[in-house]
Design an enzyme around this catalytic site. Structure first.
Site, PDB file in Angstrom:
ATOM      1  N   ASP A 293       6.525  12.363  18.251  1.00  0.00           N
ATOM      2  CA  ASP A 293       6.019  11.047  18.630  1.00  0.00           C
ATOM      3  C   ASP A 293       6.840  10.006  17.870  1.00  0.00           C
ATOM      4  O   ASP A 293       7.596  10.339  16.954  1.00  0.00           O
ATOM      5  CB  ASP A 293       4.531  10.934  18.264  1.00  0.00           C
ATOM      6  CG  ASP A 293       3.849   9.691  18.836  1.00  0.00           C
ATOM      7  OD1 ASP A 293       4.412   9.071  19.761  1.00  0.00           O
ATOM      8  OD2 ASP A 293       2.760   9.332  18.347  1.00  0.00           O
ATOM      9  N   TYR A 467       2.512   5.871  20.819  1.00  0.00           N
ATOM     10  CA  TYR A 467       1.949   6.507  22.023  1.00  0.00           C
ATOM     11  C   TYR A 467       3.039   7.161  22.862  1.00  0.00           C
ATOM     12  O   TYR A 467       3.065   7.040  24.089  1.00  0.00           O
ATOM     13  CB  TYR A 467       1.142   5.509  22.863  1.00  0.00           C
ATOM     14  CG  TYR A 467       0.166   4.676  22.075  1.00  0.00           C
ATOM     15  CD1 TYR A 467      -0.562   5.220  21.011  1.00  0.00           C
ATOM     16  CD2 TYR A 467      -0.037   3.338  22.365  1.00  0.00           C
ATOM     17  CE1 TYR A 467      -1.459   4.465  20.276  1.00  0.00           C
ATOM     18  CE2 TYR A 467      -0.934   2.566  21.643  1.00  0.00           C
ATOM     19  CZ  TYR A 467      -1.637   3.131  20.592  1.00  0.00           C
ATOM     20  OH  TYR A 467      -2.523   2.361  19.859  1.00  0.00           O
ATOM     21  N   HIS A 468       3.921   7.924  22.182  1.00  0.00           N
ATOM     22  CA  HIS A 468       5.009   8.618  22.873  1.00  0.00           C
ATOM     23  C   HIS A 468       4.993  10.124  22.576  1.00  0.00           C
ATOM     24  O   HIS A 468       6.034  10.693  22.237  1.00  0.00           O
ATOM     25  CB  HIS A 468       6.362   8.043  22.456  1.00  0.00           C
ATOM     26  CG  HIS A 468       6.513   6.587  22.712  1.00  0.00           C
ATOM     27  ND1 HIS A 468       7.455   5.799  22.067  1.00  0.00           N
ATOM     28  CD2 HIS A 468       5.864   5.751  23.558  1.00  0.00           C
ATOM     29  CE1 HIS A 468       7.371   4.561  22.499  1.00  0.00           C
ATOM     30  NE2 HIS A 468       6.403   4.509  23.403  1.00  0.00           N
ATOM     31  N   PRO A 469       3.871  10.821  22.704  1.00  0.00           N
ATOM     32  CA  PRO A 469       3.862  12.254  22.411  1.00  0.00           C
ATOM     33  C   PRO A 469       4.667  13.033  23.445  1.00  0.00           C
ATOM     34  O   PRO A 469       4.653  12.716  24.630  1.00  0.00           O
ATOM     35  CB  PRO A 469       2.378  12.612  22.460  1.00  0.00           C
ATOM     36  CG  PRO A 469       1.783  11.615  23.410  1.00  0.00           C
ATOM     37  CD  PRO A 469       2.552  10.343  23.154  1.00  0.00           C
TER      38      PRO A 469
END
Length: 552
Positions: A293, A467-469
């Site tokens: 992330d 919020y970039h998993p």
């Protein structure tokens, strides 16, 4: 209920996949647990902070206590709605850097170099430069996904770009074109004043065909017969049933839910599955691993002039903005307000940018809480390529239970040094002459935070997920024990099952993940259909002269 292809998840990649498979004449059934995306909270770009904080639209996941961030549990929003996370995200559009995809290829994702993926980025886009420059040669002209730029009317947007140049950094007219590195305009998935999510771009047109259908249900596990995926067990209300796939099952349920469904179906680390009494169909240790992330902090400055968006931060102004948007789709409500950006290298010798900035002309959090000091502005900043890795695992064998998510943020010692550079370089940018008419003082971290230890403590307390998993079903070669799918998205060890979403990324890309997730759906659709991939591009993007350009 049955179809040629059953897709689990109506998110960024799933919608693109449904569109392309349906376009080819196949029957497609899309399973989505979330409800409708119709309504101003989702469709109005400026309202972006609302849907990701609403249980109606968000799965509401939290990480486990993060051991290197003081035991904090960080929020991990994932879209539980038609359009998936593209319906609750910030609408920022970033392809990533060319060398991201060359790294994918080098990691075993054959056919996924930048030369291979650029044609798909072009195919998926209709690009609008809105008069702010850029090179149309690198961009798409006829794709389903409209990409635009905000008006950049607030003088702070230009001040940010000017300050970057004064600090000695490059400028770029189009970070999604030939040259990512530099300061310039930011792009957004907004069209005619509305959020242009994957649902608007892909799914709605697909559903107008008779061969594509959408059903609302909770996917619980993949059903296998003799080692082949033949359907998906779903729950609708109190009823459990199986939706059968005549050709393939495709998981596009996010980097959190796709590995969860695989493990519930018997595909994953054998010992972990045995702990929960799940029969092992394929022992793939990499399922749920490789979790990555982006972290970010908000570097906030108090403004000396009342020119920020704070002047609209009251009920009367918000109502007026909302009314204007409802009737005309114009005005402040028609932009996500992220209209300037930057990608820079943190030090000499770094081959390509490793820091990203989103600039916002207000000091505010994603939960909608404005800074107490009133007028201000902020840069969201964070390193792009952390070496830390986490894992998604099962809490139980009950599909209704949330998975366990441990990002393991800041577990690699290099992370701390990268963050110190982020904070200090951002201060240098805000100290340039271009900002002198606007800066009053620093709100956060605050002028008293100077030493390495003080910056570390600030990051430990204030860093939040961007919020970039991604990465939890890594794409690679079959002999790589950590790989989960091959370069065509096929799950290694079984037949008739693919994963197509951000979980297949071998490594996180430089920037926000919506664009590369949609690209994955576009490209994988050709693999599913057995079509020859689009011809690779021989275009070599700009790479800093300190780094030797790879020859293709």
């Amino acid at each position: 209920m049955d179809a040629d292809f059953v897709i689990v998840g109506a998110g960024s990649a799933g919608c693109a996949m449904a569109y392309r498979l349906g376009e080819a004449g196949a029957s497609v059934l899309v399973i989505e647990h979330g409800g409708s995306d119709v309504g101003p909270f989702i469709q109005m770009p400026a309202a972006l902070s609302y849907p990701m904080n609403m249980k109606r639209y968000d799965w509401g996941y939290l990480s486990e206590p993060e051991p290197h961030l003081g035991g904090r549990k960080l929020v991990c929003p994932r879209g539980k709605v038609v359009g998936g996370s593209s319906s609750i995200n910030g609408m920022v559009y970033v392809r990533g850097h060319a060398l991201d995809y060359d790294h994918w290829r080098d990691e075993g994702a054959d056919g996924w170099s930048y030369a291979d993926v650029l044609p798909y980025f072009r195919r998926m886009e209709t690009w609008h430069d809105n008069g702010h420059g850029g090179d149309a040669y690198w961009r798409g002209k006829n794709g389903p996904l409209h990409v635009s730029r905000g008006p950049r009317e607030n003088p702070l947007f230009e001040a940010f770009v000017a300050a970057g140049k004064q600090a000695g950094y490059e400028a770029t007219d189009d970070y999604n074109g030939e040259k990512q590195e530099g300061f310039g305009p930011m792009e957004q998935t907004v069209y005619n004043g509305r959020r242009w999510s994957a649902a608007n771009a892909y799914l709605r047109p697909a559903l107008r065909r008779d061969n594509v259908t959408l059903t609302r249900a909770l996917a619980q596990r993949v059903v296998f017969e003799e080692g082949r995926a033949v359907g998906v067990e779903v729950k609708r209300g109190s009823k459990t049933e199986t939706i059968r796939a005549r050709r393939e099952v495709i998981l596009a349920a996010s980097s959190i839910n796709s590995p969860k469904i695989l493990m519930l179906s018997g595909i994953g680390p054998a010992a972990h599955l045995a702990e929960h009494g799940i029969d092992v169909i394929a022992d793939r240790p990499g399922v749920g691993g490789n979790l990555q992330d982006h972290l970010e902090v908000y570097m906030q400055m108090a403004a000396s002039q009342p020119i920020t968006l704070y002047r609209y931060w009251n009920l009367v102004s918000k109502a007026a903005i909302g009314a204007q948007w409802l009737f005309s789709k114009r005005g402040m409500g028609a932009s996500n307000q992220f209209e300037s950006a930057a990608f820079i290298r943190s030090r000499a010798g770094i081959p390509y940018p490793d820091i990203q900035y989103h600039f916002l002309p207000i000091a505010v959090r994603y939960d909608g809480q404005a800074a107490a000091e009133g007028h201000g502005f902020q840069a969201h900043v964070g390193p792009m390529r952390s070496k830390s890795r986490g894992r998604v695992s099962l809490a139980s064998a009950n599909p209704a239970d949330d998975p366990k998510i441990l990002f393991n943020y800041m577990s690699h010692p290099d992370d701390w040094e990268e963050w110190r550079r982020c904070v200090r370089l951002t201060r240098e940018i805000f100290a340039q002459d271009a900002f002198k008419p606007y800066v009053k003082h620093e709100i956060q971290p605050g002028a008293d935070v100077q030493s390495d230890a003080e910056i570390d403590a600030f990051v430990r307390e204030h860093a939040e997920s961007a919020y970039h998993p991604c990465g939890t079903c890594k794409m690679g070669r079959a002999d790589d024990k950590d790989a989960v799918v091959d370069s065509h998205g096929r799950v290694i060890g079984v037949e008739g099952l693919r994963v197509v979403d951000s979980s297949v990324f071998p490594r996180i890309t430089n920037g926000n993940l919506n664009a590369p997730s949609i690209m994955v759906g576009e490209k994988m659709a050709d693999h599913v259909l057995g079509k020859a991939p689009l011809a690779p591009s021989n275009d070599v993007p700009w790479i800093h002269p300190e780094w030797e350009t790879k020859q293709r």
